[in-house]
Design a protein around this motif. Sequence first.
Motif, PDB file in Angstrom:
ATOM      1  N   VAL A  74       0.831  -1.205   0.000  1.00  0.00           N
ATOM      2  CA  VAL A  74       0.000   0.000   0.000  1.00  0.00           C
ATOM      3  C   VAL A  74       0.868   1.259   0.000  1.00  0.00           C
ATOM      4  O   VAL A  74       0.557   2.249  -0.666  1.00  0.00           O
ATOM      5  N   ARG A  75       1.980   1.212   0.710  1.00  0.00           N
ATOM      6  CA  ARG A  75       2.882   2.371   0.728  1.00  0.00           C
ATOM      7  C   ARG A  75       3.427   2.649  -0.678  1.00  0.00           C
ATOM      8  O   ARG A  75       3.542   3.806  -1.093  1.00  0.00           O
ATOM      9  N   ARG A  78       0.582   4.439  -2.696  1.00  0.00           N
ATOM     10  CA  ARG A  78      -0.170   5.480  -1.979  1.00  0.00           C
ATOM     11  C   ARG A  78      -0.662   6.593  -2.899  1.00  0.00           C
ATOM     12  O   ARG A  78      -1.757   7.138  -2.679  1.00  0.00           O
ATOM     13  N   VAL A  82      -5.128   7.509  -3.385  1.00  0.00           N
ATOM     14  CA  VAL A  82      -5.755   8.715  -2.824  1.00  0.00           C
ATOM     15  C   VAL A  82      -7.238   8.741  -3.192  1.00  0.00           C
ATOM     16  O   VAL A  82      -7.610   8.605  -4.364  1.00  0.00           O
ATOM     17  N   ALA A 114       0.059   4.050   5.959  1.00  0.00           N
ATOM     18  CA  ALA A 114       0.865   3.834   4.752  1.00  0.00           C
ATOM     19  C   ALA A 114       0.307   4.577   3.544  1.00  0.00           C
ATOM     20  O   ALA A 114       1.058   4.936   2.632  1.00  0.00           O
ATOM     21  N   ALA A 115      -1.009   4.797   3.525  1.00  0.00           N
ATOM     22  CA  ALA A 115      -1.662   5.504   2.410  1.00  0.00           C
ATOM     23  C   ALA A 115      -2.623   6.526   2.991  1.00  0.00           C
ATOM     24  O   ALA A 115      -3.834   6.313   3.024  1.00  0.00           O
TER      25      ALA A 115
END
Length: 214
Positions: A74-75, A78, A82, A114-115
């Motif tokens: 997920v990082r 990211r 959004v 992470a996001a």
Amino acid sequence: MRIGVLGTGNMADALATHWASAGHHVTIGGRDEAAAARLARRVGGGAASGGLRAAASGDAVLVALPFGAGADVVRELRAELVGRTLVDCSNPVGPGFRLLTEGGPSAARRLADAAPGAHVVKAFNLCHEDVWRMRPPVFGGRPLAVPVCGDDETALARVRTLVRDAGCAPVSGGGLDRAGLLEATAALFIGLWVGEGADAQAIVPPLAHAAGPG
């Protein structure tokens, strides 16, 4: 709804199959694009496949990855995530049925960190993937109830739709700060089911008796 699925394992297979059958546009994403393509063919219903970024473009994105791997993936994504609804079905349960997040953020909160532009919802973590393969998961004439935790109402509404499209009944579990309680419940139940061979459902009284005499 456009639904992305990050991962090509059993949970991805079970849940994506329900959603494709319900008419959603499903995209399976994985680092191994060949595995993603095989899963998309098995899911059917016109499911597409590609890399992780292709799946991250869905209105709702299921993170069907092991605890630990999910936050890293997920990082990386990211920017693409959004404004997306990010669904966390992971269970941070380790050897001895120990909760791996004890004393720290929940698995769901780690995804949110992470996001930070995504709207994370915790759901689908209390049952084995074989339960999610049932069409539908109904026991004693009653659809399986699925607790849902999150802070964004649009994201929660999307996930409630996904719960219903899996043949289940959504139940409000509160905000994302309560996701850790769902994860702890999974650790307890898995320990009872697998470690003790106990019927975890038997520890909960019927609703009419849950709060004592009226």
